[in-house]
Write a protein that holds these residues in place. Structure first.
Motif, PDB file in Angstrom:
ATOM      1  N   ASP A 475       0.819  -1.220   0.000  1.00 64.14           N
ATOM      2  CA  ASP A 475       0.000   0.000   0.000  1.00 64.14           C
ATOM      3  C   ASP A 475       0.852   1.270   0.000  1.00 64.14           C
ATOM      4  OD1 ASP A 475      -2.374  -1.427  -0.026  1.00 64.14           O
ATOM      5  OD2 ASP A 475      -2.483  -1.532   2.161  1.00 64.14           O
ATOM      6  N   ILE A 476       1.997   1.232  -0.668  1.00 64.04           N
ATOM      7  CA  ILE A 476       2.823   2.424  -0.838  1.00 64.04           C
ATOM      8  C   ILE A 476       2.517   3.017  -2.207  1.00 64.04           C
ATOM      9  CG2 ILE A 476       5.169   3.347  -0.866  1.00 64.04           C
ATOM     10  CD1 ILE A 476       4.285   2.218   1.813  1.00 64.04           C
ATOM     11  N   ILE A 477       2.282   4.333  -2.249  1.00 71.82           N
ATOM     12  CA  ILE A 477       1.954   4.994  -3.514  1.00 71.82           C
ATOM     13  C   ILE A 477       3.226   5.374  -4.267  1.00 71.82           C
ATOM     14  CG2 ILE A 477       0.842   6.994  -4.579  1.00 71.82           C
ATOM     15  CD1 ILE A 477      -1.072   7.052  -2.227  1.00 71.82           C
ATOM     16  N   SER A 478       4.127   6.098  -3.587  1.00 71.19           N
ATOM     17  CA  SER A 478       5.299   6.637  -4.277  1.00 71.19           C
ATOM     18  C   SER A 478       6.362   7.048  -3.281  1.00 71.19           C
ATOM     19  CB  SER A 478       4.904   7.838  -5.146  1.00 71.19           C
ATOM     20  OG  SER A 478       4.366   8.869  -4.323  1.00 71.19           O
ATOM     21  N   PHE A 479       7.545   7.383  -3.846  1.00 76.14           N
ATOM     22  CA  PHE A 479       8.652   7.936  -3.075  1.00 76.14           C
ATOM     23  C   PHE A 479       8.984   9.315  -3.652  1.00 76.14           C
ATOM     24  CE2 PHE A 479       9.017   3.360  -2.952  1.00 76.14           C
ATOM     25  CZ  PHE A 479       9.299   3.077  -1.620  1.00 76.14           C
ATOM     26  N   ASN A 480       8.873  10.357  -2.838  1.00 74.12           N
ATOM     27  CA  ASN A 480       9.327  11.690  -3.232  1.00 74.12           C
ATOM     28  C   ASN A 480      10.793  11.849  -2.849  1.00 74.12           C
ATOM     29  OD1 ASN A 480       6.289  12.206  -3.095  1.00 74.12           O
ATOM     30  ND2 ASN A 480       7.058  14.149  -3.906  1.00 74.12           N
ATOM     31  N   VAL A 481      11.647  12.193  -3.818  1.00 75.34           N
ATOM     32  CA  VAL A 481      13.036  12.522  -3.525  1.00 75.34           C
ATOM     33  C   VAL A 481      13.099  14.010  -3.210  1.00 75.34           C
ATOM     34  CG1 VAL A 481      15.406  12.523  -4.376  1.00 75.34           C
ATOM     35  CG2 VAL A 481      13.823  10.713  -5.078  1.00 75.34           C
ATOM     36  N   GLU A 482      13.577  14.341  -1.999  1.00 75.45           N
ATOM     37  CA  GLU A 482      13.602  15.735  -1.554  1.00 75.45           C
ATOM     38  C   GLU A 482      15.040  16.179  -1.315  1.00 75.45           C
ATOM     39  OE1 GLU A 482       9.255  15.938   0.628  1.00 75.45           O
ATOM     40  OE2 GLU A 482      11.067  15.987   1.859  1.00 75.45           O
ATOM     41  N   GLU A 483      15.296  17.456  -1.650  1.00 73.90           N
ATOM     42  CA  GLU A 483      16.638  18.028  -1.507  1.00 73.90           C
ATOM     43  C   GLU A 483      16.566  19.275  -0.657  1.00 73.90           C
ATOM     44  OE1 GLU A 483      20.432  19.607  -4.232  1.00 73.90           O
ATOM     45  OE2 GLU A 483      18.465  19.347  -5.142  1.00 73.90           O
ATOM     46  N   VAL A 489      14.887  22.966   5.407  1.00 71.88           N
ATOM     47  CA  VAL A 489      13.793  23.113   4.452  1.00 71.88           C
ATOM     48  C   VAL A 489      14.078  22.241   3.234  1.00 71.88           C
ATOM     49  CG1 VAL A 489      12.500  24.711   3.001  1.00 71.88           C
ATOM     50  CG2 VAL A 489      13.328  25.454   5.239  1.00 71.88           C
ATOM     51  N   PHE A 490      13.202  21.227   2.969  1.00 74.10           N
ATOM     52  CA  PHE A 490      13.386  20.305   1.860  1.00 74.10           C
ATOM     53  C   PHE A 490      12.342  20.585   0.778  1.00 74.10           C
ATOM     54  CE2 PHE A 490      15.684  18.128   5.156  1.00 74.10           C
ATOM     55  CZ  PHE A 490      16.643  17.371   4.506  1.00 74.10           C
ATOM     56  N   ASN A 491      12.750  20.417  -0.469  1.00 77.43           N
ATOM     57  CA  ASN A 491      11.856  20.563  -1.614  1.00 77.43           C
ATOM     58  C   ASN A 491      11.944  19.314  -2.485  1.00 77.43           C
ATOM     59  OD1 ASN A 491      10.955  23.383  -1.218  1.00 77.43           O
ATOM     60  ND2 ASN A 491      13.123  23.824  -1.507  1.00 77.43           N
ATOM     61  N   SER A 492      10.785  18.891  -3.032  1.00 81.17           N
ATOM     62  CA  SER A 492      10.757  17.698  -3.872  1.00 81.17           C
ATOM     63  C   SER A 492      11.423  17.981  -5.216  1.00 81.17           C
ATOM     64  CB  SER A 492       9.312  17.251  -4.091  1.00 81.17           C
ATOM     65  OG  SER A 492       9.256  16.120  -4.935  1.00 81.17           O
ATOM     66  N   ILE A 493      12.328  17.059  -5.652  1.00 78.84           N
ATOM     67  CA  ILE A 493      12.998  17.214  -6.946  1.00 78.84           C
ATOM     68  C   ILE A 493      12.642  16.064  -7.891  1.00 78.84           C
ATOM     69  CG2 ILE A 493      14.917  18.537  -5.991  1.00 78.84           C
ATOM     70  CD1 ILE A 493      16.588  15.952  -6.100  1.00 78.84           C
ATOM     71  N   TYR A 519      21.533  18.113   0.996  1.00 83.03           N
ATOM     72  CA  TYR A 519      20.980  17.044   1.816  1.00 83.03           C
ATOM     73  C   TYR A 519      19.809  16.411   1.054  1.00 83.03           C
ATOM     74  CZ  TYR A 519      23.480  19.735   5.389  1.00 83.03           C
ATOM     75  OH  TYR A 519      24.429  20.423   6.099  1.00 83.03           O
ATOM     76  N   PHE A 520      19.679  15.072   1.135  1.00 82.33           N
ATOM     77  CA  PHE A 520      18.616  14.368   0.430  1.00 82.33           C
ATOM     78  C   PHE A 520      17.887  13.427   1.391  1.00 82.33           C
ATOM     79  CE2 PHE A 520      21.884  15.460  -2.622  1.00 82.33           C
ATOM     80  CZ  PHE A 520      21.165  15.981  -3.689  1.00 82.33           C
TER      81      PHE A 520
END
Length: 627
Positions: A475-483, A489-493, A519-520
């Motif tokens: 039941d996992i939808i997705s993985f967001n890679v964030e930097e 403060v992280f933002n999805s890349i 940082y990731f």
């Protein structure tokens, strides 16, 4: 002061008479003890302009009237303002133009101007015949707690387009209050008159009494207002309208007490001091109002309203006593709505819970929807100084809502691990009616439906490559890679769809060249609307951005800049002078690698300038000479 004169006048007791336009420069040294200036002549001279540019001029003995009713203009261009013994002219304009000017005078002037970004403290009680004006960018502070500020004669005007600071306890009383009474407002009108507040005006209430509150004068044309000082409190006593920003900056938690409703459509800045409101005297932030600050040092003590008109997050910086516990509401649609919230630093009367909750916090929020049809996502924040009681390291904090009989979890994003002093828990979107109650619920930490075996990163030709391995995905939808560039403060890349198999390997290759430290982390998104985060991977690339100015010092209509080791993306090239003023801006898209970009010099004169490169996490700067 025309023709030849000695460099220094050192004889004692000299009198220097000025009978025409004069520039009293700093190179003119008058050191004689008892020397004085006389402006004009008893028999009359043409009106003149006198510029005071020296910091060491003697006092003024007399100012005489000119031979015509045209104004005699005194420009005080330094903070050192000479004292005036006798002022006989009714047509004197005093222009105060320097920062840090302190003025003690009780003379009568035709006009007083505070201009050229000056700030002037009027510690005496001058009288104005025609007009008192504070221009945009300038600031005037008048008097002290007990002294009178300015007297405006009948028919005179006051125009404020900069900042006016009133320490007096009764505030900015301005219209027909009579003459001489020191208990009246800072500006005393003899006859009719009022203060006109311009579009750039700021009124600062800075009363410092430790025994009596400062009363804020009712007006419907305030633009910006600052509440400061170390007084007991400030009180709004009548209809108030502030079209710009209200800023709290008192010493300690000294409050602004509302005794009238206050609507802010511009903004609220909370630095120090709290606003005390009630259901009758309510603070309301408009849908477009900005909010800056908010902490245990500055918040709204009591209920407050927030209008909404989008699906953005709207924070209500509420608290009680010395505790700030902000609540944020994210409407489910962009239709106009209005919400009200109040924080209570006591336990609700019913603390019963339903599974999986084991307990609730001993504080709560009361939220009501005043108008509109939107539901809202609720986010509750800790204050940074108080641990929620009855929690252990095996617990997490979630948003709990009271259903009329029990507290139930409505969590989407919890706070864990515990115990912590800061953090925000977020709910699912819920319906809010009248007196909807929310608090922190305590429950055992949720077990993730998958096992993240590893999450690692390496650099491939300067570009980040991230890999991770999972087991038991379900039941996992997705993985967001964030930097993140600061680890906070992280933002999805990028996003990768989950495989939902018993063992899975993932590889994510970034197309951007990494510059410096980054940082990731992974955000793991579940079908139930929950999410969690991986460990943080740190990567560092010591390759520097290279920006070479190819035609530095050569006559040309443009400047050629070569870029090397710069990632593909959108950039801005700027030409600035040495004061930091931007003269030219050139936007462009760069495909990566090495290339040349130009920027026009325009009408730039000969001299030294700066070339600056911005964009895509790149900042580089160099000097250029235009011959």
């Amino acid at each position: 002061l025309t023709g030849t004169h000695p460099v220094s006048f050192a004889d004692p007791g000299q009198v220097f008479r000025i009978v025409t336009n004069a520039d009293l420069v700093s190179t003119l040294a008058i050191t004689g003890v008892g020397s004085l200036l006389v402006i004009g002549d008893p028999v009359g001279v043409p009106p003149m302009t006198v510029d005071f540019n020296s910091t060491s001029l003697p006092g003024i003995d007399s100012i005489y009237e000119s031979s015509s009713p045209n104004p005699l203009v005194l420009n005080f261009n330094t903070s050192s303002v000479p004292s005036i013994n006798i002022l006989q002219s009714l047509f004197v304009e005093a222009h105060y133009r320097a920062a840090g000017t302190s003025l003690s005078t009780s003379k009568t002037f035709n006009k007083i101007f505070v201009e050229n970004n000056a700030d002037v403290l009027f510690s005496g009680s001058p009288t104005v015949i025609s007009s008192f004006e504070v221009e945009a960018g300038a600031s005037a502070t008048v008097g002290t707690l007990s002294t009178r500020w300015l007297t405006i004669l009948d028919g005179g005007t006051v125009n404020i387009n900069g900042k006016i600071n009133t320490p007096k306890l009764v505030g900015l009383v301005s219209s027909s209050v009579g003459a001489g009474a020191s208990s009246n407002g800072a500006i005393q009108f003899i006859g009719t008159g009022d203060i006109v507040l311009g579009p750039n005006s700021t009124v600062e209430y800075s009363g410092i009494s430790t025994q009596t509150t400062q009363s804020i004068t009712p007006r419907t044309d305030y633009v910006n207002m600052i509440i400061s000082g170390v007084g007991i409190s400030k009180t709004m006593t009548g209809p108030i309208a502030i079209s710009g920003t209200l800023a709290m900056n008192t010493t300690g938690l000294k409050p602004l007490i509302l005794s009238t409703p206050l609507l802010l459509n511009g903004g609220l800045t909370l630095t120090s001091g709290k606003i005390v409101s009630t259901l009758t005297n309510l603070l309301t932030l408009g849908a477009s109002a900005t909010l800056t600050g908010g902490s245990s040092a500055s918040f709204v003590d009591g209920p407050m309203n927030r209008k909404t008109a989008s699906t953005a997050s709207y924070t209500l910086p509420v608290g009680k006593g010395t505790i700030c516990r902000p609540i944020a509401l994210t409407p489910s649609n962009a239709s106009s709505a209005e919400f009200q919230a109040e924080f209570f630093n006591t336990a609700y009367s019913d603390l019963t819970v339903v599974s999986p909750l084991t307990n609730v916090d001993t504080t709560y929020w009361n939220v009501s929807k005043i108008s509109g049809s939107a539901n809202a996502q609720v986010s509750l924040s800790l204050d940074g100084g108080t641990v929620v009681p009855n929690t252990t390291a095996a617990d997490e904090l979630v948003v709990a809502q009271y259903d009329g009989a029990d507290w139930a979890s409505i969590s989407q994003a919890p706070i864990n691990p515990l115990p912590v002093l800061t953090g925000t828990a977020t709910s699912t979107s819920v319906g809010i009616t009248t007196n909807s109650l929310f608090t922190f619920g305590i429950k055992p930490t949720s077990a993730l439906p998958l096992k993240l075996i590893s999450f690692r990163g390496i650099l491939q030709n300067g570009k980040p490559q991230l890999t991770w391995i999972t087991a038991n995905e379900s039941d996992i939808i997705s993985f967001n890679v964030e930097e993140s560039k600061d680890g906070i403060v992280f933002n999805s890349i990028g996003v990768m769809e989950a495989k939902n198999i018993s063992s899975a390997n993932y590889v994510y290759n970034s197309s951007n060249i990494l510059l410096g430290l980054s940082y990731f982390r992974l955000r793991i998104n579940e079908k139930a609307g929950k999410y969690s985060y991986s460990n943080v991977v740190t990567l560092k690339n010591d390759i520097k951005t290279q920006m070479y100015i190819l035609n530095n010092g050569k006559a040309s209509s443009d400047i050629q800049v070569q870029l090397s080791n710069v990632a593909a993306g959108n950039y801005i090239l700027q030409l600035l002078n040495t004061n930091g003023q931007i003269l030219k801006t050139q936007s462009f898209h760069f495909e990566g690698g090495t290339a040349t970009q130009s920027i026009q010099t325009g009408n730039a004169s000969k001299g030294v300038y700066l070339i600056r490169l911005l964009g895509n996490n790149v900042y580089d700067q160099g000097k250029v000479i235009i011959p």
